[in-house]
Design a protein around this motif. Structure first.
Motif, mmCIF file in Angstrom:
data_model
loop_
_atom_site.group_PDB
_atom_site.id
_atom_site.type_symbol
_atom_site.label_atom_id
_atom_site.label_comp_id
_atom_site.label_asym_id
_atom_site.label_seq_id
_atom_site.Cartn_x
_atom_site.Cartn_y
_atom_site.Cartn_z
ATOM 1 N N PHE A 289 0.819 -1.236 0.101
ATOM 2 C CA PHE A 289 -0.097 -0.210 -0.010
ATOM 3 C C PHE A 289 0.676 1.191 -0.064
ATOM 4 N N ALA A 290 0.455 2.088 -0.716
ATOM 5 C CA ALA A 290 1.223 3.517 -0.528
ATOM 6 C C ALA A 290 0.524 4.713 -1.196
ATOM 7 N N MET A 291 0.771 5.723 -0.606
ATOM 8 C CA MET A 291 0.001 7.006 -1.281
ATOM 9 C C MET A 291 1.198 7.488 -2.582
ATOM 10 N N THR A 292 0.708 7.614 -3.552
ATOM 11 C CA THR A 292 1.594 7.920 -4.909
ATOM 12 C C THR A 292 2.126 9.324 -4.820
ATOM 13 N N LYS A 293 2.936 9.674 -5.907
ATOM 14 C CA LYS A 293 3.475 11.233 -5.604
ATOM 15 C C LYS A 293 2.621 12.049 -6.018
ATOM 16 N N LYS A 294 1.191 11.706 -6.551
ATOM 17 C CA LYS A 294 0.103 12.506 -6.682
ATOM 18 C C LYS A 294 -0.414 12.997 -5.400
ATOM 19 N N PHE A 295 -0.136 12.382 -4.451
ATOM 20 C CA PHE A 295 -0.805 12.779 -3.073
ATOM 21 C C PHE A 295 -0.339 14.015 -2.480
ATOM 22 N N ASP A 296 -1.009 14.837 -2.005
ATOM 23 C CA ASP A 296 -0.833 16.076 -1.277
ATOM 24 C C ASP A 296 -1.262 16.249 -0.087
ATOM 25 N N GLU A 297 -0.209 16.240 0.921
ATOM 26 C CA GLU A 297 -0.778 16.247 2.371
ATOM 27 C C GLU A 297 -1.410 17.502 2.667
ATOM 28 N N ASN A 298 -1.349 18.556 1.950
ATOM 29 C CA ASN A 298 -1.891 19.766 2.312
ATOM 30 C C ASN A 298 -3.288 19.996 1.741
ATOM 31 N N ASN A 299 -3.880 18.817 0.933
ATOM 32 C CA ASN A 299 -4.849 18.860 0.319
ATOM 33 C C ASN A 299 -6.053 18.090 1.195
ATOM 34 N N THR A 300 -7.162 18.854 1.842
ATOM 35 C CA THR A 300 -7.735 18.406 2.728
ATOM 36 C C THR A 300 -8.491 17.018 2.114
ATOM 37 N N GLU A 301 -8.893 17.002 0.996
ATOM 38 C CA GLU A 301 -9.758 15.795 0.321
ATOM 39 C C GLU A 301 -8.623 14.739 0.269
ATOM 40 N N HIS A 302 -7.605 14.892 -0.017
ATOM 41 C CA HIS A 302 -6.431 13.912 -0.081
ATOM 42 C C HIS A 302 -6.275 13.171 1.319
ATOM 43 N N ALA A 303 -5.971 14.054 2.321
ATOM 44 C CA ALA A 303 -5.611 13.627 3.646
ATOM 45 C C ALA A 303 -6.798 12.897 4.276
ATOM 46 N N LYS A 304 -8.046 13.318 3.854
ATOM 47 C CA LYS A 304 -9.319 12.671 4.231
ATOM 48 C C LYS A 304 -9.239 11.111 3.759
ATOM 49 N N ILE A 305 -9.020 10.899 2.411
ATOM 50 C CA ILE A 305 -8.967 9.613 1.751
ATOM 51 C C ILE A 305 -7.992 8.646 2.575
ATOM 52 N N THR B 171 -2.313 3.640 -4.165
ATOM 53 C CA THR B 171 -2.068 2.453 -4.809
ATOM 54 C C THR B 171 -1.940 1.154 -4.101
ATOM 55 N N PRO B 172 -2.494 -0.078 -3.940
ATOM 56 C CA PRO B 172 -2.277 -0.863 -2.929
ATOM 57 C C PRO B 172 -1.132 -2.079 -3.574
ATOM 58 N N MET B 173 -0.617 -1.658 -4.513
ATOM 59 C CA MET B 173 0.418 -2.609 -5.057
ATOM 60 C C MET B 173 1.523 -1.858 -5.887
ATOM 61 N N TYR B 174 2.281 -0.951 -5.186
ATOM 62 C CA TYR B 174 3.805 -0.466 -5.324
ATOM 63 C C TYR B 174 4.624 -1.325 -5.044
ATOM 64 N N VAL B 175 5.488 -1.680 -5.995
ATOM 65 C CA VAL B 175 6.606 -2.916 -5.996
ATOM 66 C C VAL B 175 8.000 -2.226 -6.064
ATOM 67 N N PHE B 176 8.711 -2.493 -5.141
ATOM 68 C CA PHE B 176 10.130 -2.228 -5.014
ATOM 69 C C PHE B 176 11.014 -3.636 -5.145
ATOM 70 N N THR B 177 11.820 -3.513 -6.085
ATOM 71 C CA THR B 177 12.687 -5.059 -6.225
ATOM 72 C C THR B 177 14.183 -4.361 -5.708
ATOM 73 N N CYS B 178 14.617 -4.957 -4.726
ATOM 74 C CA CYS B 178 15.917 -4.512 -4.077
ATOM 75 C C CYS B 178 16.988 -5.769 -3.923
ATOM 76 N N ARG B 179 18.188 -5.461 -3.537
ATOM 77 C CA ARG B 179 18.880 -6.536 -3.497
ATOM 78 C C ARG B 179 20.052 -6.206 -2.207
ATOM 79 N N LYS B 180 20.340 -6.946 -1.195
ATOM 80 C CA LYS B 180 21.240 -6.648 -0.051
ATOM 81 C C LYS B 180 22.937 -6.772 -1.032
ATOM 82 N N PRO B 181 23.476 -5.560 -0.809
ATOM 83 C CA PRO B 181 24.871 -5.680 -1.461
ATOM 84 C C PRO B 181 25.591 -6.899 -1.119
ATOM 85 N N THR B 182 26.780 -7.239 -1.959
ATOM 86 C CA THR B 182 27.758 -8.047 -1.608
ATOM 87 C C THR B 182 28.680 -7.381 -1.489
ATOM 88 N N MET B 183 29.990 -8.018 -0.815
ATOM 89 C CA MET B 183 31.288 -6.995 -0.379
ATOM 90 C C MET B 183 31.723 -6.449 -1.814
#
Length: 380
Positions: free
Chosen positions: A210-226, A346-358
């Motif tokens: 789950f994530a709020m997208t880059k379109k989300f505006d914290e200062n927008n009252t309707e956005h914050a309510k949702i 969005t309920p399905m934002y995906v990050f693919t990561c890797r732990k670094p090797t030495m």
């Protein structure tokens, strides 16, 4: 849902969850809608301090309803042409396993595994051994039972614990993944660092959240309510924001290989037509599975069901909290649908990561490596 009351339901389960949100602790039979929609910064911060308790109380209340109405897999999925929600979910879990670079024989950690639905699909497809962790005791009991029934005892193991303090040794897993779970922690960086600790060097870590997208505006009252509605309806204390998630992945020391909003892959129908109760889309899917699933979340069904329950409550055949529980599930479904339509959630934002090797650590920083290796998930 054939019933709006979960098995072994008691009003105490609902009261316990509402106590985290209602401003008046003596009024726990109904939802404090003003407190839910217009929570203050202080109220949200207070909930964040007890995030584990909030999430566990939520799933004690709703897990049986989830399984009854949505199935054993507690997540959303992109909808593929000609496929039902359930079939799309299976297809997506197979694709997710590929994106997560899971291979036969791997020891894999599923963070926030619920009752183990995705883990069972993935281990059948890949042949890896999966250990799932959840903070909810009922999830452990039910998930273990279902895995045994599926003949996967020993291949899917579910344990109780907190993914902020994982009960596993350093560098003890070949891979880790999560499906709509890490959003329950108020500090993503803390979780990512703990996951990095238990992974072997070079091990992949992929999460769908789950994530709020880059379109989300914290200062927008309707956005914050949702955003607040999504939090209440899903037991989350602090919804993550995509730019913050990216920053936290890098600050935890992971190499960020790819990221994508999987909602954009939904081309058979909008991913949110199920929780929106949009029956017009359900007609277009072969078979009747989606129709009956979606119609039970439609506004008309909710109106009829609430009318019936008002009569049952009047004559003492149902507890008065039944309507409050139905309203809680309205927030669960409608909030994500409304946020999805607006493009701020969005309920399905995906990050693919890797732990670094030495070797990777010597060759440059995680940020530099990210710029060298970042690719679209469809090419992963």
């Amino acid at each position: 849902m054939s019933s709006h009351l979960p098995p072994n339901y008691t009003p105490a389960l609902l009261h316990c969850y509402l106590s985290h949100f209602n401003r008046d602790p003596s009024q726990l039979n109904v939802i404090d809608h003003d407190a839910v929609g217009y929570a203050t910064v202080e109220e949200r911060a207070a909930r964040a301090k007890k995030y584990n308790e909030v999430a566990s109380d939520y799933y004690d209340l709703v897990s049986p309803l989830y399984e009854q109405g949505w199935g054993q897999r507690f997540h959303y999925t992109p909808i593929f042409p000609g496929k039902s929600i359930a079939d799309s979910m299976t297809a997506y879990e197979h694709e997710f396993a590929r994106i997560a670079r899971l291979k036969p024989g791997m020891k894999v950690l599923d963070l926030g595994c619920g009752i183990g639905g995705p883990a069972r699909t993935i281990t059948k497809a890949i042949g890896c051994k999966i250990i799932g962790i959840t903070n909810n005791a009922w999830h452990v009991e039910r998930g273990t039972q279902l895995s045994k029934q599926a003949g996967l005892e020993g291949k899917v193991t579910i344990v109780q614990g907190n993914f902020v303090k994982l009960p596993f040794e350093d560098e003890s897993f070949d891979a880790a993944y999560s499906v709509e779970s890490l959003c329950y922690a108020p500090d993503p960086a803390e979780v990512y660092r703990e996951i990095k600790r238990i992974l072997k060097p070079g091990a992949p870590f992929t999460f769908h959240d789950f994530a709020m997208t880059k379109k989300f505006d914290e200062n927008n009252t309707e956005h914050a309510k949702i955003r607040n509605w999504v939090e209440f309806g899903n037991g989350i204390v602090k919804m993550p924001w995509v730019p913050d998630m990216r920053r936290c992945v890098l600050s935890a020391g992971f190499e960020l290989l790819a990221e994508e909003d999987m909602a954009d892959r939904s081309n058979g129908a909008p991913w949110y037509y199920g929780p929106a109760g949009d029956v017009s889309w359900a007609w277009r899917v072969p078979g009747w599975d989606d129709f009956f699933r979606v119609v039970k979340m439609s506004p008309l069904f909710l109106f009829i069901a609430k009318s019936i329950y008002r009569v049952l409550i009047l004559f003492g055949f149902a507890p008065p909290e039944t309507l409050t529980l139905m309203d809680t599930m309205w927030y669960c479904c409608r909030s994500v649908a409304i946020g999805g339509k607006m493009g701020i959630f969005t309920p399905m934002y995906v990050f693919t990561c890797r732990k670094p090797t030495m070797a990777n650590k010597r060759s440059g920083s995680a940020e530099q490596k990210q710029e060298q290796e970042k690719v679209e998930l469809k090419r992963a």
